[in-house]
Structure formats: C-alpha cells, structure tokens
Design a protein around this motif. Structure first.
Motif, PDB file in Angstrom:
ATOM      1  N   LEU B 167       0.829  -1.210   0.000  1.00 25.18           N
ATOM      2  CA  LEU B 167       0.000   0.000   0.000  1.00 25.18           C
ATOM      3  C   LEU B 167       0.861   1.256   0.000  1.00 25.18           C
ATOM      4  CD1 LEU B 167      -2.970  -0.619   2.481  1.00 25.18           C
ATOM      5  CD2 LEU B 167      -3.101   0.010   0.076  1.00 25.18           C
ATOM      6  N   GLU B 168       1.871   1.265   0.843  1.00 23.66           N
ATOM      7  CA  GLU B 168       2.730   2.444   0.922  1.00 23.66           C
ATOM      8  C   GLU B 168       3.531   2.625  -0.372  1.00 23.66           C
ATOM      9  OE1 GLU B 168       5.139   2.386   4.430  1.00 23.66           O
ATOM     10  OE2 GLU B 168       3.503   3.109   5.680  1.00 23.66           O
ATOM     11  N   LEU B 169       3.921   1.515  -0.926  1.00 22.79           N
ATOM     12  CA  LEU B 169       4.717   1.578  -2.148  1.00 22.79           C
ATOM     13  C   LEU B 169       3.881   2.100  -3.316  1.00 22.79           C
ATOM     14  CD1 LEU B 169       7.595   0.916  -3.033  1.00 22.79           C
ATOM     15  CD2 LEU B 169       6.809  -1.352  -3.722  1.00 22.79           C
ATOM     16  N   PRO B 185      -7.688   9.297  -3.215  1.00 20.98           N
ATOM     17  CA  PRO B 185      -8.537   8.090  -3.151  1.00 20.98           C
ATOM     18  C   PRO B 185      -7.759   6.858  -2.716  1.00 20.98           C
ATOM     19  CG  PRO B 185      -8.929   9.283  -5.184  1.00 20.98           C
ATOM     20  CD  PRO B 185      -7.727   9.901  -4.551  1.00 20.98           C
ATOM     21  N   LEU B 186      -6.497   6.836  -3.131  1.00 20.02           N
ATOM     22  CA  LEU B 186      -5.671   5.705  -2.739  1.00 20.02           C
ATOM     23  C   LEU B 186      -5.427   5.699  -1.227  1.00 20.02           C
ATOM     24  CD1 LEU B 186      -4.388   3.463  -4.421  1.00 20.02           C
ATOM     25  CD2 LEU B 186      -2.216   4.686  -4.221  1.00 20.02           C
ATOM     26  N   LEU B 187      -5.331   6.906  -0.675  1.00 19.70           N
ATOM     27  CA  LEU B 187      -5.171   6.995   0.773  1.00 19.70           C
ATOM     28  C   LEU B 187      -6.427   6.497   1.497  1.00 19.70           C
ATOM     29  CD1 LEU B 187      -3.347  10.431   1.112  1.00 19.70           C
ATOM     30  CD2 LEU B 187      -2.378   8.133   1.270  1.00 19.70           C
ATOM     31  N   VAL B 191      -6.782   3.518   4.260  1.00 18.85           N
ATOM     32  CA  VAL B 191      -7.485   3.471   5.540  1.00 18.85           C
ATOM     33  C   VAL B 191      -8.288   2.176   5.660  1.00 18.85           C
ATOM     34  CG1 VAL B 191      -9.303   4.559   6.919  1.00 18.85           C
ATOM     35  CG2 VAL B 191      -7.618   5.980   5.748  1.00 18.85           C
ATOM     36  N   ILE B 192      -9.019   1.877   4.589  1.00 16.90           N
ATOM     37  CA  ILE B 192      -9.846   0.663   4.624  1.00 16.90           C
ATOM     38  C   ILE B 192      -8.976  -0.581   4.756  1.00 16.90           C
ATOM     39  CG2 ILE B 192     -11.467  -0.722   3.270  1.00 16.90           C
ATOM     40  CD1 ILE B 192     -12.424   1.934   2.039  1.00 16.90           C
ATOM     41  N   GLU B 193      -7.919  -0.572   3.963  1.00 18.44           N
ATOM     42  CA  GLU B 193      -7.031  -1.716   3.992  1.00 18.44           C
ATOM     43  C   GLU B 193      -6.370  -1.880   5.368  1.00 18.44           C
ATOM     44  OE1 GLU B 193      -6.820  -3.806   1.691  1.00 18.44           O
ATOM     45  OE2 GLU B 193      -5.117  -5.062   2.287  1.00 18.44           O
TER      46      GLU B 193
END
Lengths: 249, 225
Positions: B167-169, B185-187, B191-193
């Motif tokens: 996710l961070e990558l 949106p990816l952030l 959060v959900i992940e």
C-alpha cells in the motif's frame, strides 16, 4: 524484505509493554466501570422488581382490606338498618302509646271539665234555687208558720228513737248544763212550758232552760242540749236542703 | 520503500525509526487511555462512551468466538487490533512509516501470536493435554500439525507486512507519477485496507488461540468419555 533482529526483539518487548499499558489504563478501568454499571442496573432492576412485588403485595392486601371493609360496611349498614327499624318501631309504639295516653288524658280532662261545669251549673242552680227558696220562705215566714213548725217539732220529739233519746241523755250528763232554745218569734208561756216539760221528760232531768229569739232562723227552733243540737227551723232546713242537693249533684 | 533508518544506537544495537514510531504510538495510546479513563463515571461522557464502545465491540467479537475465555484473551487480542490499526494508519502521516510495513515488526507480532497460542492452550488444560492434541486423531498427522503451526505464523507475518508495504509503495509510486491530489482516493483505500488487515490479523490470532483452547477441551471431553 529486510529483517532486523534488534527491531524484532524490541517490537516484541514493546508489544508486551503495550499490552500491559492498555490492560492497566484501558481494559480494566472500562470493563470495571461497565461491570459496576451492570451491577448498578441489576441492583436497580432487582430493587424495582422487589418494589413492584411489594407494591403488588400491598395492592393485593389493600384489595383484601377493601373487600373486608366492604363486607364490614355492609354488615354494619345492615345492623344499623335493623337497629333503625327496631328503634323506629319502638318510637312509633311509644308515640302511639303517648298519643293514646294524651287522648285519654284529654278525654278525662274534658270529662272532668264537663263534670266540673255541670257541678258548677248545678251548684249555681242549687244556690239560685236556695236563694229563691230562702227569699220565698222569708216572705212566707210568720208566727203561723212557726206554730206549724212547733207542732212538727213536738211530733219529732215524740217520735225520737230510743237510740237518739239515749244520746240526748248522755249529752245531758254534762255538769252545769243548761238547755238553750232559740226561736225566730217569741214563744208564749204555754209553749215554753210544754217544751220544757217535754225536754225534761226526754232527758230525765230538770235542767234550766233559756229561751232566746233569733230572727236569722227565719222561722222555727234550735234546741242546744250540750253537744246535741236539734234543728227545726227554715234556715237550717234550707242549709240542709242545699247540702243534700249538692251531695246529690 | 525506504529501508528503516537507524535513529540512534544503544551499545551495539541500532534503534530504528520503526521502533521509535512504535514508542510514539505506545506513549500516545498510554496518555490517551490514562486521560480517557481517569474520571470514569457510571453516567458516561462522550469520550467514555467512545472508549466503552470500542472495548465492548472488541469484547463482543472475542465473546462470539471463545465465550468461555473472553476475559482471559481480551488484553492480548484487543491490543493486537488496537496496535495494528494505529500502526497501519501511521503511514498516512507525512514523514512517518507504518511499523507494520516492516517484516521485523510483523514477524515479532506473528511470533507473539505463535507463542500465545501455546501459552493459552497450556494454561487452559495443562501441557500434557495440550501437546496430546497434536497426536490426534492419529500420531501420523503430527508433522502436518507442526508444519501448519509454522506456516500459519509465517503467513500471518508476511500477509500483514506485504499488504501494508505494498500500500505504501503504491501510494508512493502514484504520488510520484500522477501528482499531488491523485493519491487521495488511494489513501482512502489505505485506511480501509489498514482496518481490514488489522481485523484479519487479530481475528486469525483469536481463531488460533480459540482453536488451541477448544481442542484442549475436546481432548478433555474425549478422556472423560
């Protein structure tokens, strides 16, 4: 995928410390207050349930009291009604008795008043009759009438019963006694002598005789021999007549 | 992804930024919990309601899986959930990295889960009974039991590490390629992940612990019969 043993070991230690921190400052206090709240709610529910049970018990007891009270009230009311009926009947009987007594009393009173009235009327009539007779006889009084009464007196003295003669003889036993003869008109000497002899013969003694004239006698004589008195005059006859009529009334 | 840098050394041991971040999380959680629970009342305020809701939600989840030992395992499992959620979300803060994006951290957590499974299993019914379940239904399955214990522990560590690291990558790559606002949106997905991965890790740990305790109880029942 780098792997660092120091980080690995420190993370394990850090996590265990975090478990202690959260257990000490989060889970235990929060679960404790939740448990206390639950206990408080349970206690409140238990108290409420107990209060509701007590209220139901009180309600049932009050309903029972009401039923008993209603029964007592009905019994007391029935008793009161019976007492009132009895008392009313008693009072009615008493009132009827009083009414009857009052009616009887009034009847007696009326009867007595009527008798009294009749008696008064009779007495008045008798008095009027006596007055009338008195006035009539006073007008008719005369020496002739007295002579006639003298004859009657002599006949009466002659016809006295033996018992009466004995009473006169006893009365004449009084020492110092004198015979008093009153007449409405003055008697002549022959009549006085005849009367004196007749009286001496009847008493069996020679007693002094005193003759007096008393116009109140209207006509006739009054002879006093001690306690024995012979009335042979119109006044006393009228009195006697009035008394007889009064007694007869 | 950047390699965790060593912030300082304690003797021969280099303290990385991951460890420092973890300490920061610990201190923050400790202070927040102390402040939030120092004046608890029977009639709760907003903060107390939130804390009670969090603890009760965790307790309910644990109670649904292992109702007989909820209070026993709650501190460990709840801390896993809380710590992993916070650690996962730390990556959203600029200049910080999620500790769970480091395999050293996830391996440590997985090792703790591995040890806790045996710890709770042995506490539940004794070491003899606990070890006996490895031989059931037949001793022939013992190797498979042992392989299962190791592989699921490794899977725990790699799953969490891989998801968070990726996710961070991806967020970093999208930020580099597409510009400043595109990764937003990816952030949100991050959060959900983060929440999902924390839930999966904690739930798997709970299931492993519950399995150890319940297998123990089943062994007891078999012996009783």
């Amino acid at each position: 995928m780098n792997f660092d043993w120091t980080t690995f070991v420190l993370e394990i230690i850090n996590f265990l410390i975090l478990v202690w921190i959260l257990k000490r400052f989060l889970y235990q206090p929060v679960l404790g207050v939740i448990a206390r709240r639950r206990a408080d709610i349970d206690k409140s529910l238990s108290d409420a349930l107990q209060i509701r049970n007590e209220a139901n018990e009180l309600k049932a007891r009050n309903e029972q009291y009401l039923i008993e009270w209603e029964a007592k009230k009905e019994a007391a009311q029935a008793q009161l009604n019976a007492e009132l009926t009895s008392m009313r009947e008693s009072k009615l009987a008493e009132l009827e008795t009083r009414i009857n007594e009052e009616a009887e009393r009034r009847r007696v009173l009326t009867e007595r008043n009527r008798h009294e009235f009749e008696r008064l009327m009779e007495e008045r009539g008798i008095a009027q009759g006596a007055t009338f007779t008195n006035k009539l006889l006073m007008r008719l009084a005369s020496p002739e009438l007295e002579n006639r009464l003298y004859i009657v007196l002599m006949e009466d003295l002659q016809g006295l019963r033996q018992q009466d003669k004995h009473v006169i003889a006893v009365a004449a036993e009084e020492p110092g006694l004198q015979i008093k003869i009153q007449s409405a008109f003055s008697l002549d000497t022959s009549k006085r002598g005849e009367l004196t002899r007749s009286l001496n013969q009847m008493t069996g003694k020679t007693l002094p005789v005193v003759f007096n004239t008393n116009p109140e006698l209207i006509s006739g004589f009054q002879i006093d021999i001690g306690a024995w008195i012979l009335h042979a005059n119109l006044r006393d006859e009228l009195k006697s007549f009035g008394g007889v009529l009064r007694h007869a009334g | 992804m950047d390699i965790p840098t060593v912030v300082f050394y304690v003797g021969p041991f280099g303290i990385t930024s991951i460890v420092v971040t973890t300490w920061g999380i610990m201190i923050t959680l400790g202070i927040c919990c102390w402040l939030g629970t120092r004046r608890l009342a029977l009639v709760p305020g907003k903060l107390q309601t939130m804390l009670e809701g969090l603890v009760l939600a965790i307790e309910d989840n644990i109670n649904a899986v292992i109702p007989d030992h909820t209070q026993q395992v709650l501190p460990f499992i709840a801390t896993l959930w809380v710590y992993i959620v916070i650690a996962n979300l730390t990556g959203l803060i600029p200049q910080l990295h999620s500790p769970t994006g480091s395999f050293s951290v996830t391996a440590g957590l997985a090792l703790l889960v591995f040890l806790s499974v045996h710890w709770f299993g042995i506490r539940s019914g004794g070491a003899r009974n606990y070890l006996r379940h490895y031989l059931s239904p037949t001793p022939l399955l013992l190797p498979f039991h042992l392989i299962s214990e190791v592989t699921r522990t490794i899977a725990l560590a790699v799953r969490l590490f891989g998801n968070i690291m990726s996710l961070e990558l991806v967020a970093l790559l999208v930020l580099l390629v597409a510009g400043l606002l595109v990764p937003v949106p990816l952030l949100m997905l991050h959060v959900i992940e983060a929440l999902v991965q924390a839930y999966i890790f904690g739930m798997l740990a709970l299931i492993y612990v519950a399995g150890a305790m319940q297998s123990q109880q089943e062994s007891k029942k078999g012996n009783d019969i």
